[in-house]
Design an enzyme around this catalytic site. Structure first.
Site, mmCIF file in Angstrom:
data_model
loop_
_atom_site.group_PDB
_atom_site.id
_atom_site.type_symbol
_atom_site.label_atom_id
_atom_site.label_comp_id
_atom_site.label_asym_id
_atom_site.label_seq_id
_atom_site.Cartn_x
_atom_site.Cartn_y
_atom_site.Cartn_z
ATOM 1 N N GLU A 110 4.577 0.805 -5.694
ATOM 2 C CA GLU A 110 4.090 1.654 -4.595
ATOM 3 C C GLU A 110 4.841 2.980 -4.574
ATOM 4 O O GLU A 110 4.255 4.027 -4.316
ATOM 5 C CB GLU A 110 4.206 0.928 -3.252
ATOM 6 C CG GLU A 110 3.552 -0.453 -3.192
ATOM 7 C CD GLU A 110 2.110 -0.495 -3.663
ATOM 8 O OE1 GLU A 110 1.451 0.551 -3.701
ATOM 9 O OE2 GLU A 110 1.650 -1.609 -4.033
ATOM 10 N N MET A 145 0.830 -1.203 0.000
ATOM 11 C CA MET A 145 0.000 0.000 0.000
ATOM 12 C C MET A 145 0.864 1.251 0.000
ATOM 13 O O MET A 145 1.816 1.360 0.759
ATOM 14 C CB MET A 145 -0.918 -0.049 1.228
ATOM 15 C CG MET A 145 -1.797 1.161 1.375
ATOM 16 S SD MET A 145 -2.977 1.306 0.003
ATOM 17 C CE MET A 145 -3.188 3.069 -0.069
ATOM 18 N N GLU A 185 -4.176 3.047 -10.753
ATOM 19 C CA GLU A 185 -3.661 1.671 -10.762
ATOM 20 C C GLU A 185 -3.200 1.225 -12.151
ATOM 21 O O GLU A 185 -2.108 0.673 -12.299
ATOM 22 C CB GLU A 185 -4.691 0.696 -10.185
ATOM 23 C CG GLU A 185 -4.986 0.913 -8.698
ATOM 24 C CD GLU A 185 -3.764 0.807 -7.784
ATOM 25 O OE1 GLU A 185 -2.683 0.368 -8.240
ATOM 26 O OE2 GLU A 185 -3.882 1.191 -6.599
#
Ligand code: BES
Ligand code: ZN
Length: 879
Positions: A305, A270, A327
């Site tokens: 990330e 994340m 994304e």
């Protein structure tokens, strides 16, 4: 509310927030069962919102202790608390502050969303809507705030205290037992990027100076004792930071960048601002506990990330329908990084394999949806291969269509214009319209229309006219909610291959662009090349220039010619895959008559390829040796699939090739032996890949020799890659030797959960009837736990990917997985719902299995008190 009745959230219903939150001050006192959260929010009316609207803050499973407006306690009648949030009925029509206090129980948080504990470490996961599990908030990505976070904890329990941004203060509290740290993040961000970490952690660190001169402290935090496994992640971080400076002109923007590895994590990793939190399987690496594939994944995910810092954080999404804005684009960026660090063609082939096995499968089943969905019930179910992988393909096509230079100008414009905002796909595309001067209205259909287009190609050579005419036609099958499809804009990179290489491409067709790209933007297209002085073999969709299925009117002879003569390495690989796939599809439908002849052709081609005068690149050769998987063949068959038959013909073909080539492959393996110590670099990893691909073929083609080789390799190996390959080869050869090796492997790695995940998965994938019983027994293994996503997805996810055993004719495989989904849903709905996604291809099965899969799905759907996550997947899978 019952999960089935969850509201459908629609893109067209988007409205700006009525309120904005400029700053957030959090004061969090960490405690295993009673963590106290004090939040001070500075709010003001949004000029773009409705004046005088009530204020509803999102909340989820929160205990509210106090709420004050401008430091005055609110009358009970002035607000209402529900399970979904906190409403202030008549807030002032001006800026004001809210003080909100909540109490959390991180130790009891099994959903791993919000604040939880993983092996004693406090950590958070807030994307997509987990921040509302920490405090009441406008938990939507277009509300961006500046955060200051004070963390307090017992020093013994959490000597390390981290949050987003830069550290501004830290000290012991009087008494010496407790301490605190204050972090400030100057960049406004949506709540989903908030993070904190508290715990006992070791770290490795390195100084970095950005291209524009900022000194940054980089650090990777891991469980105590594991710092020796954090070096590769840190090294990857440094390389991807330089790459983003060089290729996209992007510099980092804080004084620290921290990465923390935790062992209980729903996803891979994340991108929280300045504090990325990772599933430890994508951080920890040393030669004996991580494979070459793990090293490559760590490099890619660290980069992914990190790249979000610009594509996701500095420029975020207006709403979750725009998820592909961050994304898809960031996957594209990490794919390009890996291609530059390693072999570009090999990376492309690997990415196409993934795209087909995950995204094409999704697109062909009941869960198909557009890259930008129009509606959802549960956003967590839309972090899909379509949003990610197809989203990245759309970016790649855009670059092919407008050219590298215009693409680069468009990216620069996007970074300049949208920095600091929550943007949409339209705003993104506008930058490329401006940079290229091209109209992208039709191209945008890739974001709206689900389903994998099929392109049918046929060609005709006219010797008298010295011309070659190519016909291309496209169609897209219906998908749920989209019966009618329109043509999409498909860039077809191509060449005409002659006896000694590519022929010049001369045509007057406007569909042809200068650099060997034909744009198919209508239902069909015909174009004629002139000055074609010999009969050519068309090489279409070079580099896989569009995410489509291609049907060619080429015979095996033409394809074998492309395999040896095409200048495009991707299409060389694809040619052989096509020969194998066609034969397997035919055989998988019941006609095995040509299978042995195809095996002989393929063995001949491979023998010539491996034994030619110049040794092919090892990593590329490993990809060439690897046939399409049985699941790929099943998907191509598309209906009434008999998994047992598909598996059988796949094995027959593989064994025939392996048998024919066994002697040559043994020799090849000897030549590829590594001297020197293990290195994860691309070149030695490529040699190991080729040796191990050869081992797999020998194991099927000449099992006795294969077993001997595998056992010897296991004993001699100095790295996990070779040990795993030995284990995988032995799983193909039933018998007591296999069981002994499985036992030895399990003992050797008894203390290494991440390696045991692979061991569990290798067993779950054994294509034999005993596997279900084996998997049930392994659930009792001391290392297994339903509470850890990596264990569940390793063992149960592995089983659900076992084509013949998940799809057992008696339906027991479906029942087993469905029962686990139901049990897991009570503690971790996200992982349960991901596991239920294993049913996505049930409709293509033959009638008997189809009925049994449907029964299992209906049983899940009928279960009381399902989460929204699982209820949504069950309903759509059956819909
Ligand atoms: N933002 C995601 C992580 C995430 C996914 C959070 C779903 C919440 C829900 C992150 O950037 C990501 O995409 N991670 C991937 C790995 C990546 C390399 C594709 C993942 O976790 O699988
Ligand atoms: Zn991502």
């Amino acid at each position: 509310m019952r999960a089935e009745d969850a509201p459908l959230i629609r893109l067209e219903d988007y409205r700006p927030s009525d309120w904005l939150i400029d700053t957030v001050d959090l004061d969090i006192a960490l405690d295993p069962a009673r963590t106290k959260v004090r939040a001070l929010l500075q709010l003001r009316p949004n000029p773009a919102g409705r004046a005088g609207a009530p204020l509803t803050l999102d909340g989820d499973e929160l205990t509210l202790d106090l709420v004050m407006l401008d430091d005055v306690a609110l009358e009970p009648a002035a607000y209402a608390v529900s399970p979904q949030g906190l409403t202030i009925h008549a807030p002032p029509r001006r800026a004001f502050s809210l003080r909100i206090e909540t109490t959390l129980d991180p130790g009891a948080n099994t959903k791993l969303m919000g604040l939880y504990r993983s092996s004693g470490v406090y950590c958070t996961q807030c994307e997509a809507d987990g921040f509302r599990r920490i405090t009441y908030f406008l938990d939507r990505p277009d509300v961006m705030s500046v955060y200051t976070v004070r963390l307090e904890a017992r020093k013994a329990e959490a000597p390390v205290l981290l949050s987003n941004g830069n550290l501004v203060a830290a000290a012991e509290l009087p008494g010496g037992e407790r301490h605190f740290a204050v972090w400030h993040d100057p960049h406004p961000k949506p709540a989903y990027l908030f993070a904190l970490v508290g715990g006992r952690l070791d770290h490795v660190r390195q100084d970095y100076v950005t291209g524009d001169g900022r000194k940054v402290e980089l650090a990777v935090y891991v469980e105590p004792g594991k710092a020796g496994r954090a070096g590769w992640a840190l090294d990857s971080l440094v390389r991807c930071m330089r790459w983003d400076e060089r290729v996209f002109g992007r510099n980092y923007d804080l004084d620290v960048f921290n990465v923390v590895a935790v062992s209980d994590f729903n996803m891979g990793a994340m991108e929280n601002k300045g504090l990325n939190i990772f599933n430890d399987k994508y951080v920890l690496a040393d030669p004996l506990t991580a494979s070459d594939g793990d090293y490559a994944s760590i490099e890619a995910i660290i980069a992914h990330e990190y790249f979000h810092n610009w594509t996701g954080n500095r420029i975020t999404c207006r709403d979750w329908f725009q998820l592909c804005l961050k994304e898809g684009l960031t996957v594209y960026r990490d794919q390009e990084f890996s291609a530059d660090e390693r072999s570009r063609p090999v990376k492309r082939i690997a990415d196409v394999r993934t795209l087909r096995s995950t995204q094409f499968a999704e697109d062909a089943g009941p869960l198909a949806h557009p890259v930008r969905p129009r509606a959802y019930k549960e956003i967590n179910n839309f972090y899909t291969p379509t949003v990610y992988e197809k989203g990245a393909e759309v970016i790649r096509m855009l670059k092919v269509l407008i050219g590298a230079e215009a693409f680069s100008r468009g990216m620069d414009l996007y970074f300049e214009r949208c920095d600091g905002t929550a943007a949409t796909i339209e705003e993104f595309l506008d930058c490329f319209v401006e940079a290229s001067g091209q109209d992208l209205a039709d191209f945008a259909r890739w974001y709206e229309q689900a389903g994998t287009p099929t392109v049918v190609a046929s060609g005709r050579y006219d010797a008298d006219a010295a011309s070659y005419t190519l016909q291309l036609a496209q169609s897209t099958p219906a998908t749920p909610g989209q019966a009618e499809k329109r043509p999409v804009v498909i860039p077809v990179a191509l060449g005409l291959v002659g006896r000694s290489g590519d022929l010049p491409l001369t045509t007057l067709s406007p569909a042809m662009k200068a650099d060997g790209v034909v744009v198919l933007d209508q239902a069909s297209l015909s174009l004629t090349f002139t000055e074609v002085t010999e009969p050519p073999t068309p090489s279409l969709l070079r580099g896989f220039s569009a995410p489509v299925r291609l049907e060619l009117d080429l015979g095996d002879g033409d394809l074998l010619r492309l395999f040896s003569a095409d200048s495009d390495p991707y299409n060389r690989w694809q040619a052989l895959q096509t020969v194998a796939t066609r034969a397997l599809v035919r055989a998988g439908k019941g006609d095995r008559s040509a299978l042995d002849a195809t095996a002989a052709d393929l063995a001949d081609a491979l023998s010539g390829f491996l034994g030619g005068p110049t040794l092919p690149d090892s990593a590329f050769a490993a990809q060439v040796l690897r046939l399409p998987a049985p699941a790929d063949v099943a998907r191509e068959i598309g209906r009434d699939v008999d998994p047992e038959l598909v598996h059988g013909v796949h094995r027959q073909l593989t064994a025939a090739i392996g048998g024919a080539l066994a002697a040559q492959l043994m020799q090849l393996r000897t030549g590829l032996s590594e001297r020197g110590p293990y290195s994860p670099a691309a070149a030695p990893a490529g040699r190991r890949a080729l040796r191990n691909e050869a081992l797999g073929l020998i194991a099927l083609g000449a099992p006795a020799q294969g077993a001997r080789l595998a056992l010897a390799q296991f004993d001699e190996a100095d790295n996990l890659t070779d040990r795993l390959a030995a284990l995988a080869a032995m799983t193909l050869i039933p018998g007591p030797e296999r069981e002994t090796l499985i036992g030895r492997f399990g003992d050797l790695y008894a203390g290494e959960p991440l390696v045991l995940d692979k061991w569990l998965m290798a067993q779950a994938l054994i294509p034999e009837e005993g596997t279900l019983a084996r998997v049930k027994a392994l659930m009792g293994h001391p290392a297994f736990s339903l509470g850890n996503p990596n264990r569940v997805l390793g063992l149960i996810g592995g089983f659900a990917a076992n084509l013949t055993q998940f799809n057992r004719p008696d339906g027991e495989g479906y029942g087993f997985v469905a029962d686990i989904v139901i049990a897991l849903d009570r503690t971790n709905p996200q992982v349960a719902s991901r596991l239920l996604g294993s049913f996505k291809s049930w409709r293509m099965l033959e009638a008997g299995r189809r009925a049994k899969a449907e029964t299992a799905l209906r049983m899940v759907k009928a279960t009381p008190n399902l989460s929204r996550d699982v209820a949504d997947i069950a309903a759509r899978s059956l819909g």
